[in-house]
Design an enzyme around this catalytic site. Structure first.
Site, PDB file in Angstrom:
ATOM      1  N   ASP A  95     -16.122  13.377   7.407  1.00 20.83           N
ATOM      2  CA  ASP A  95     -15.293  12.240   6.985  1.00 20.83           C
ATOM      3  C   ASP A  95     -16.092  11.199   6.208  1.00 20.83           C
ATOM      4  O   ASP A  95     -15.510  10.267   5.649  1.00 20.83           O
ATOM      5  CB  ASP A  95     -14.670  11.542   8.211  1.00 20.83           C
ATOM      6  CG  ASP A  95     -13.563  12.378   8.842  1.00 20.83           C
ATOM      7  OD1 ASP A  95     -12.983  13.219   8.133  1.00 20.83           O
ATOM      8  OD2 ASP A  95     -13.284  12.190  10.035  1.00 20.83           O
ATOM      9  N   THR A 129     -26.171   1.448   7.761  1.00 13.71           N
ATOM     10  CA  THR A 129     -26.536   0.288   8.585  1.00 13.71           C
ATOM     11  C   THR A 129     -28.051   0.088   8.677  1.00 13.71           C
ATOM     12  O   THR A 129     -28.802   1.071   8.743  1.00 13.71           O
ATOM     13  CB  THR A 129     -25.959   0.475  10.008  1.00 13.71           C
ATOM     14  OG1 THR A 129     -24.556   0.758   9.884  1.00 13.71           O
ATOM     15  CG2 THR A 129     -26.149  -0.764  10.859  1.00 13.71           C
ATOM     16  N   SER A 135     -22.205  -5.082   9.555  1.00 12.47           N
ATOM     17  CA  SER A 135     -20.882  -5.454   9.029  1.00 12.47           C
ATOM     18  C   SER A 135     -20.991  -5.896   7.572  1.00 12.47           C
ATOM     19  O   SER A 135     -20.114  -5.599   6.761  1.00 12.47           O
ATOM     20  CB  SER A 135     -20.307  -6.619   9.842  1.00 12.47           C
ATOM     21  OG  SER A 135     -20.181  -6.272  11.192  1.00 12.47           O
ATOM     22  N   ARG A 248     -12.019   5.434   8.433  1.00 10.08           N
ATOM     23  CA  ARG A 248     -11.282   4.690   9.462  1.00 10.08           C
ATOM     24  C   ARG A 248     -10.222   5.551  10.117  1.00 10.08           C
ATOM     25  O   ARG A 248     -10.005   5.479  11.336  1.00 10.08           O
ATOM     26  CB  ARG A 248     -10.634   3.448   8.818  1.00 10.08           C
ATOM     27  CG  ARG A 248     -11.679   2.427   8.405  1.00 10.08           C
ATOM     28  CD  ARG A 248     -11.065   1.269   7.630  1.00 10.08           C
ATOM     29  NE  ARG A 248     -12.074   0.263   7.339  1.00 10.08           N
ATOM     30  CZ  ARG A 248     -11.879  -0.798   6.559  1.00 10.08           C
ATOM     31  NH1 ARG A 248     -10.701  -0.976   5.981  1.00 10.08           N
ATOM     32  NH2 ARG A 248     -12.842  -1.664   6.351  1.00 10.08           N
ATOM     33  N   THR A 370     -16.272  -3.069  12.761  1.00  8.30           N
ATOM     34  CA  THR A 370     -15.798  -3.611  14.040  1.00  8.30           C
ATOM     35  C   THR A 370     -14.330  -4.056  13.937  1.00  8.30           C
ATOM     36  O   THR A 370     -13.794  -4.227  12.828  1.00  8.30           O
ATOM     37  CB  THR A 370     -16.644  -4.838  14.450  1.00  8.30           C
ATOM     38  OG1 THR A 370     -16.441  -5.855  13.453  1.00  8.30           O
ATOM     39  CG2 THR A 370     -18.120  -4.497  14.550  1.00  8.30           C
ATOM     40  N   ARG A 380      -7.238 -10.823   4.993  1.00  8.05           N
ATOM     41  CA  ARG A 380      -7.427 -11.167   3.571  1.00  8.05           C
ATOM     42  C   ARG A 380      -6.264 -10.653   2.737  1.00  8.05           C
ATOM     43  O   ARG A 380      -5.808 -11.308   1.803  1.00  8.05           O
ATOM     44  CB  ARG A 380      -8.741 -10.564   3.055  1.00  8.05           C
ATOM     45  CG  ARG A 380      -9.905 -11.564   3.101  1.00  8.05           C
ATOM     46  CD  ARG A 380     -11.044 -11.138   2.194  1.00  8.05           C
ATOM     47  NE  ARG A 380     -11.452  -9.758   2.419  1.00  8.05           N
ATOM     48  CZ  ARG A 380     -12.337  -9.382   3.322  1.00  8.05           C
ATOM     49  NH1 ARG A 380     -12.929 -10.285   4.073  1.00  8.05           N
ATOM     50  NH2 ARG A 380     -12.651  -8.115   3.465  1.00  8.05           N
TER      51      ARG A 380
HETATM   52  C1  LIG Z   1     -23.404   4.856  18.384  1.00  6.34           C
HETATM   53  C2  LIG Z   1     -23.351   4.289  16.992  1.00  6.34           C
HETATM   54  C3  LIG Z   1     -23.324   5.168  15.918  1.00  6.34           C
HETATM   55  C4  LIG Z   1     -23.345   4.668  14.616  1.00  6.34           C
HETATM   56  N1  LIG Z   1     -23.415   5.539  13.566  1.00  6.34           N
HETATM   57  C5  LIG Z   1     -23.665   5.057  12.323  1.00  6.34           C
HETATM   58  C6  LIG Z   1     -23.976   5.945  11.255  1.00  6.34           C
HETATM   59  O1  LIG Z   1     -23.996   7.178  11.423  1.00  6.34           O
HETATM   60  N2  LIG Z   1     -24.267   5.406  10.038  1.00  6.34           N
HETATM   61  C7  LIG Z   1     -24.269   4.055   9.821  1.00  6.34           C
HETATM   62  O2  LIG Z   1     -24.558   3.643   8.706  1.00  6.34           O
HETATM   63  N3  LIG Z   1     -23.968   3.189  10.820  1.00  6.34           N
HETATM   64  C8  LIG Z   1     -23.682   3.652  12.054  1.00  6.34           C
HETATM   65  N4  LIG Z   1     -23.414   2.780  13.090  1.00  6.34           N
HETATM   66  C9  LIG Z   1     -23.427   1.340  12.822  1.00  6.34           C
HETATM   67  C10 LIG Z   1     -22.081   0.645  12.991  1.00  6.34           C
HETATM   68  O3  LIG Z   1     -21.192   0.999  11.991  1.00  6.34           O
HETATM   69  C11 LIG Z   1     -22.383  -0.858  13.074  1.00  6.34           C
HETATM   70  O4  LIG Z   1     -23.005  -1.083  14.335  1.00  6.34           O
HETATM   71  C12 LIG Z   1     -21.167  -1.733  12.910  1.00  6.34           C
HETATM   72  O5  LIG Z   1     -20.670  -1.644  11.600  1.00  6.34           O
HETATM   73  C13 LIG Z   1     -21.468  -3.209  13.245  1.00  6.34           C
HETATM   74  O6  LIG Z   1     -22.616  -3.659  12.605  1.00  6.34           O
HETATM   75  P1  LIG Z   1     -23.769  -4.403  13.455  1.00  6.34           P
HETATM   76  O7  LIG Z   1     -24.077  -3.560  14.620  1.00  6.34           O
HETATM   77  O8  LIG Z   1     -24.868  -4.765  12.547  1.00  6.34           O
HETATM   78  O9  LIG Z   1     -23.068  -5.713  14.004  1.00  6.34           O
HETATM   79  P2  LIG Z   1     -23.044  -7.153  13.293  1.00  6.34           P
HETATM   80  O10 LIG Z   1     -22.598  -7.001  11.898  1.00  6.34           O
HETATM   81  O11 LIG Z   1     -24.343  -7.826  13.543  1.00  6.34           O
HETATM   82  O12 LIG Z   1     -21.902  -7.873  14.127  1.00  6.34           O
HETATM   83  C14 LIG Z   1     -22.128  -8.571  15.374  1.00  6.34           C
HETATM   84  C15 LIG Z   1     -20.806  -9.210  15.803  1.00  6.34           C
HETATM   85  O13 LIG Z   1     -20.398 -10.155  14.799  1.00  6.34           O
HETATM   86  C16 LIG Z   1     -19.089  -9.861  14.386  1.00  6.34           C
HETATM   87  N5  LIG Z   1     -18.902 -10.194  12.970  1.00  6.34           N
HETATM   88  C17 LIG Z   1     -19.679  -9.814  11.910  1.00  6.34           C
HETATM   89  N6  LIG Z   1     -19.168 -10.311  10.769  1.00  6.34           N
HETATM   90  C18 LIG Z   1     -18.047 -11.007  11.120  1.00  6.34           C
HETATM   91  C19 LIG Z   1     -17.062 -11.759  10.393  1.00  6.34           C
HETATM   92  N7  LIG Z   1     -17.109 -11.869   9.053  1.00  6.34           N
HETATM   93  N8  LIG Z   1     -16.062 -12.334  11.081  1.00  6.34           N
HETATM   94  C20 LIG Z   1     -15.981 -12.218  12.421  1.00  6.34           C
HETATM   95  N9  LIG Z   1     -16.874 -11.538  13.180  1.00  6.34           N
HETATM   96  C21 LIG Z   1     -17.883 -10.939  12.524  1.00  6.34           C
HETATM   97  C22 LIG Z   1     -18.937  -8.353  14.602  1.00  6.34           C
HETATM   98  O14 LIG Z   1     -17.576  -7.979  14.671  1.00  6.34           O
HETATM   99  C23 LIG Z   1     -19.667  -8.179  15.918  1.00  6.34           C
HETATM  100  O15 LIG Z   1     -18.824  -8.521  16.974  1.00  6.34           O
HETATM  101  C24 LIG Z   1     -23.339   3.260  14.395  1.00  6.34           C
HETATM  102  C25 LIG Z   1     -23.315   2.386  15.491  1.00  6.34           C
HETATM  103  C26 LIG Z   1     -23.345   2.880  16.776  1.00  6.34           C
HETATM  104  C27 LIG Z   1     -23.392   1.911  17.928  1.00  6.34           C
END
Ligand SMILES: Cc1cc2nc3c(=O)[nH]c(=O)nc-3n(C[C@H](O)[C@H](O)[C@H](O)COP(=O)(O)OP(=O)(O)OC[C@H]3O[C@@H](n4cnc5c(N)ncnc54)[C@H](O)[C@@H]3O)c2cc1C
Length: 390
Positions: A95, A129, A135, A248, A370, A380
């Site tokens: 996907d 990531t 995010s 998604r 998230t 938006r």
């Molecule tokens: C088990 C696992 C597998 C994964 N696999 C992959 C993968 O294969 N490839 C890959 O690239 N990534 C992968 N990810 C990463 C995943 O997509 C990210 O963890 C996710 O997108 C969130 O990013 P972050 O962890 O940096 O959180 P952050 O961006 O630091 O967010 C922290 C908090 O702030 C909130 N937040 C951030 N921005 C906003 C906003 N504008 N408004 C309101 N709230 C906000 C978030 O919702 C969250 O609650 C994986 C993650 C996990 C845990």
């Protein structure tokens, strides 16, 4: 009201998926869960059964079957047996990596990677990531710098599913030399094969879905030929946005299947367990909780089934997909929590499927964007066109 989404071909495919799960996954899953890594043979066996790369055209070794209902059947079967870690590993390849290569990869890239992805001999990951940016992908720092006809990639990624087991990764890197928050055309995608300078880091100790590997990845001046650029320079973020509906939708499908499987396991459990001389199922509270859960599942299935048909028709927008992902993943988290509660103390014990389902579901509101980011995206679209009927 019967679900009318599937036809005979999907049910035949379901038989193959179920047999594959029973024969190839079930006997080993507990061991993979302990090792945080599934055996590579699961990929080649899945390839032999025609379960991988369904959308790949025949000229590149596939069957050219983009109908998403087949992918959905596979997820439903892995959820039914609580083997969602296998679904997650396949999801990342089919996907995420695959749609980018199909839409924007050159024929050379497709010839080199797609046949192996279909046969299961090649496993891929998707590296967006980073420790400082998840995010907000415009904050990523991994950079690719031109060196003659090649590129040199340096940076660090985190949370990369299939990161250790994978042979190659689709890497998002900054190509305009900027720092800070990049503009939308600051990033490009590269299909990077494992080699000198490309090393997996720590295996991350996840709370659930432990049979799939998730790791840090390090790129230290990795030399990548120009031919490994996917599409055009500066278009990486745009391509990723374009593929959001499938990413998604895949999570929404898995979430719904997981909620349904947990509900069914819970109904079996409460019919067999007694307290105060009655089956737990006979308490009014249990029946009411299950009534809520079943109703939520059927509403969610209706929404997700419609989204799958819209995806097949090419009309599922990123905002539609954000709504389906938000709804289905939040439902799965809440439903598995309530199912766990109905198990009493056994729900907290890992050998009970409901606890595994609860831990698996917890990822779905985080990964692939998230819930907060889904709400941002939907919000938006409302702010941009407040009077348009959604
Ligand atoms: C088990 C696992 C597998 C994964 N696999 C992959 C993968 O294969 N490839 C890959 O690239 N990534 C992968 N990810 C990463 C995943 O997509 C990210 O963890 C996710 O997108 C969130 O990013 P972050 O962890 O940096 O959180 P952050 O961006 O630091 O967010 C922290 C908090 O702030 C909130 N937040 C951030 N921005 C906003 C906003 N504008 N408004 C309101 N709230 C906000 C978030 O919702 C969250 O609650 C994986 C993650 C996990 C845990």
């Amino acid at each position: 009201m019967e679900r009318t989404l599937f036809d005979e071909d999907h049910e035949l495919f379901r038989d193959i998926a179920r047999e594959f799960d029973e024969r190839t996954v079930s006997p080993h899953y507990a061991e993979w869960d302990r090792l945080h890594m599934m055996d590579r043979s699961v990929w080649t066996s899945a390839g032999e059964q025609g379960l991988l790369g369904l959308a790949v055209p025949e000229e590149f070794g596939g069957t050219g079957m983009p109908d998403y209902r087949f992918r959905m059947v596979l997820d439903e079967e892995f959820a039914r047996s609580n083997h969602l870690a296998v679904a997650l590993a396949f999801h990342l390849q089919d996907d995420l990596v695959l749609p980018h290569l199909l839409a924007h990869g050159s024929d050379d890239l497709k010839e080199r990677w797609l046949p192996g992805m279909v046969s299961g001999e090649i496993v891929t990951s998707c590296a967006w990531t980073e420790p400082g940016a998840g995010s907000d992908l415009r904050g990523i720092r991994t950079r690719a710098v031109r060196d003659g006809d090649d590129w040199l990639i340096t940076g660090q990624k985190v949370f990369i599913g299939n990161g250790i087991s994978g042979d190659a990764s689709l890497v998002l890197a900054r190509t305009d030399g900027s720092s800070g928050r990049g503009s939308s055309d600051a990033f490009s995608l590269f299909m990077v094969g494992k080699g000198e300078g490309y090393s997996p880091g720590r295996q991350l100790d996840k709370m659930g879905l432990r049979a799939s590997d998730t790791a840090e990845l390090f790129f230290d001046d990795v030399r990548v030929p120009g031919a490994d650029l996917v599409g055009e320079v500066g278009q990486g973020l745009r391509y990723s946005l374009e593929q959001l509906p499938q990413a998604r939708l895949g999570i929404a499908v898995a979430a719904t299947a997981l909620a349904r499987a947990s509900y069914e396991q819970t109904v079996r459990y409460v019919s067999e367990r007694s307290a105060f001389g009655e089956r737990v199922l006979d308490f009014q509270n249990t029946r009411h909780v299950l009534a809520d859960i079943l109703t939520e599942i059927r509403v969610t299935e209706g929404f997700v089934d419609r989204a799958v048909l819209a995806f097949n028709a090419g009309s599922l927008t990123p905002v539609d997909a954000a709504q389906v992902k938000l709804w289905a993943s939040e439902r799965a988290t809440s439903i598995t929590d309530r199912c766990l509660q109905l198990h009493g103390g056994y729900g907290y014990i890992l050998e009970y499927p409901v606890s595994q389902a609860f831990l698996a579901a917890r990822l779905l509101t985080i990964f692939g964007g998230t819930s907060e980011i889904m709400r941002e995206s939907i919000g938006r679209s409302i702010a941009d066109q407040p009077t348009r009927r959604k």
